[in-house]
Design an enzyme around this catalytic site. Structure first.
Site, mmCIF file in Angstrom:
data_model
loop_
_atom_site.group_PDB
_atom_site.id
_atom_site.type_symbol
_atom_site.label_atom_id
_atom_site.label_comp_id
_atom_site.label_asym_id
_atom_site.label_seq_id
_atom_site.Cartn_x
_atom_site.Cartn_y
_atom_site.Cartn_z
ATOM 1 N N SER A 222 1.000 -1.102 0.078
ATOM 2 C CA SER A 222 0.096 -0.025 -0.012
ATOM 3 C C SER A 222 0.885 0.997 0.151
ATOM 4 O O SER A 222 2.106 1.112 -0.179
ATOM 5 C CB SER A 222 -0.985 0.050 1.047
ATOM 6 N N ASN A 223 0.395 2.475 0.429
ATOM 7 C CA ASN A 223 1.220 3.558 0.293
ATOM 8 C C ASN A 223 0.566 4.437 1.623
ATOM 9 O O ASN A 223 -0.528 4.095 2.195
ATOM 10 C CB ASN A 223 1.050 4.405 -1.070
ATOM 11 N N TYR A 224 1.282 5.498 1.871
ATOM 12 C CA TYR A 224 0.834 6.540 2.827
ATOM 13 C C TYR A 224 -0.346 7.471 2.828
ATOM 14 O O TYR A 224 -0.655 8.117 3.465
ATOM 15 C CB TYR A 224 2.178 7.389 3.082
ATOM 16 N N ALA A 225 -1.179 7.212 1.611
ATOM 17 C CA ALA A 225 -2.424 8.130 1.408
ATOM 18 C C ALA A 225 -3.358 8.121 2.636
ATOM 19 O O ALA A 225 -3.654 7.110 2.985
ATOM 20 C CB ALA A 225 -2.972 8.112 0.094
ATOM 21 N N ALA A 289 -4.753 7.340 -4.275
ATOM 22 C CA ALA A 289 -3.518 6.890 -4.384
ATOM 23 C C ALA A 289 -3.502 5.319 -4.689
ATOM 24 O O ALA A 289 -3.509 4.738 -3.780
ATOM 25 C CB ALA A 289 -2.563 7.113 -3.419
#
Ligand code: CTP
Length: 414
Positions: A222-225, A289
């Site tokens: 995943s990512n930090y959004a 994101a």
């Protein structure tokens, strides 16, 4: 900036109550009149006298002050007159108990009574603050959902050090931030009706947050959004009269008032949810994101570690925005985001053309105050045809207003 605005501040019994004299001071310095209401437990954390002195007014707790029971000449209807008086009702900090009492319509002290007697349509701003596990408890989330549905704006607490010594989500925003949120809410409330309702009759579909692409049953990419930008857009669009469908990856943000929310996990799930609403929407905004890659196959159960090098084979996810840009009808508007580091404007223009967009919102990844997890953003808007508008640092809520305003200018052109 809050000149002459009348604010009722309801303080409930959480540790962050100690910051409230400072909030009252800032509100007064901004020109507001403030009346403070406290719950019985709030007095455990902040002295009523401190709030009386900073607000310059009596601090109330019970609906019927003890003396008024025997003296009809005393003011025993303040729970109604203050609801009439207030331009905005703010609860900070809002504890689990106060959230529950507000959500269920209890009327057992001055704070809950004024919430109920507040005149229709006045902004109700609620700032929960508590331990992270308590905040995430289903019952608390259910109450927050109820309050959002009842027209309150519930602000997610901030992440950081908590009074328990734990680190997590639960901190009350700083008084300066709360003042800014009150100012923005009152500005929107006071805006001319025509300006606020420009989206009436429009359906706006928005993606938000980060997708999760499963590696196995317990791990994902995943990512930090955080979803904050997409949620701000959803909230603003709803306030401006739109029917809003918000398709979001995992986030702890409360659902904005009058917004239909669809929770999804992966890029594939997000695409399916978007497809089921795209043909009926007037505006599609891709603020999510989305992971660009996912594991070729998610393993069942939990992958066991070994000493050997572990290769994870990744494949591309569908580009949801690209698919919508290609599929859109001439009357639909499709808006994308671009997070760029180098050659920002050129790259954003490239995406605008490649994905057949009407507008692209460019965020610069390397500028302080912009990007993931923070409440502020620096945006540049590039429209089809090339027109460019650059904006300074502003809250994501303000940025959402600028973006929606720019999109609405296409309504006249189409
Ligand atoms: N997007 C999408 N589906 C994807 C990937 C991105 O809908 N699978 C959308 C995002 O919501 C955003 C825009 O496309 O509106 C971002 O475009 P993208 O090409 O992914 O660019 P960046 O991630 O900004 O940058 P890069 O090209 O460097 O990956």
């Amino acid at each position: 900036m809050l000149n002459g605005k009348k604010i009722v501040l309801g303080v409930s019994g959480g540790i962050a109550a100690y910051k409230m004299p400072m909030l009252v001071r800032l509100l007064k310095k901004s020109g507001a009149e403030v009346k403070v209401i406290m719950t019985v437990n709030a007095a455990q954390f902040v002295a009523p006298l401190a709030l009386a002195v900073t607000s310059g007014s009596e601090v109330l707790t019970e609906i019927f002050p003890a003396a008024s029971i025997h003296n009809a000449e005393l003011n025993w209807t303040q729970h109604i007159s203050l609801g009439e008086w207030a331009d905005a009702f703010v609860v900070a900090p809002a504890t689990c108990n106060t959230l529950a009492r507000l959500a269920t319509g209890h009327c057992d002290d001055m704070l809950t009574a004024i919430y109920l007697s507040l005149r229709h349509g006045k902004p109700k701003l609620v700032f929960p603050s508590m331990d992270e596990e308590m905040f995430l408890a289903p019952a608390v989330q259910r109450n927050i959902g109820q309050l959002s549905g009842d027209g309150c704006t519930v602000f997610a607490p901030e992440h950081g050090e908590l009074a328990s010594g734990l680190v997590g989500m639960g901190r009350l925003p700083e008084p300066e931030t709360i003042v800014e949120k009150i100012r923005a809410a009152l500005e929107l409330h006071g805006a001319p009706q025509a300006a606020r309702k420009i989206y009436t009759g429009k359906k706006v579909l928005i993606t938000a947050g980060a997708t999760r692409e499963k590696i196995d049953d317990v791990r994902f990419i995943s990512n930090y959004a955080s979803g904050k930008m997409g949620f701000a857009l959803a909230s603003e669009a709803a306030l401006q009269g739109a029917e809003v469908v918000l398709v979001t990856g995992k986030t702890f943000l409360p659902t904005p008032a009058a917004v239909t929310r669809i929770d999804v996990e992966s890029a594939d799930d997000m695409l399916r949810a978007v497809e089921s609403h795209f043909d009926t929407c007037d505006v599609f905004i891709a603020a999510a994101a989305v992971a660009d890659y996912r594991p070729a196959a998610a393993a069942a159960g939990k992958i066991k570690k070994s000493e050997a090098v572990f290769d994870l084979h990744l494949v591309r996810t569908p580009d949801i925005l690209m698919q919508c840009g290609r599929r859109k009808s001439p009357s639909q508007l499709v808006i994308g985001f671009a997070l760029e580091v180098q050659n920002a404007e050129d790259n954003a223009r490239g995406k605008l053309a490649a994905k057949n967009l009407d507008l692209i919102v460019l965020n610069s990844a390397d500028v302080a105050g912009a990007g993931f997890e923070v409440d502020t953003n620096i945006i540049t808007l590039i429209a089809r045809g090339g027109a460019i508008e650059k904006f300074p640092l502003m809250t994501k809520r303000e940025a959402a207003g600028k973006i929606l305003n720019r999109i609405s200018r296409f309504f006249d052109e189409d």
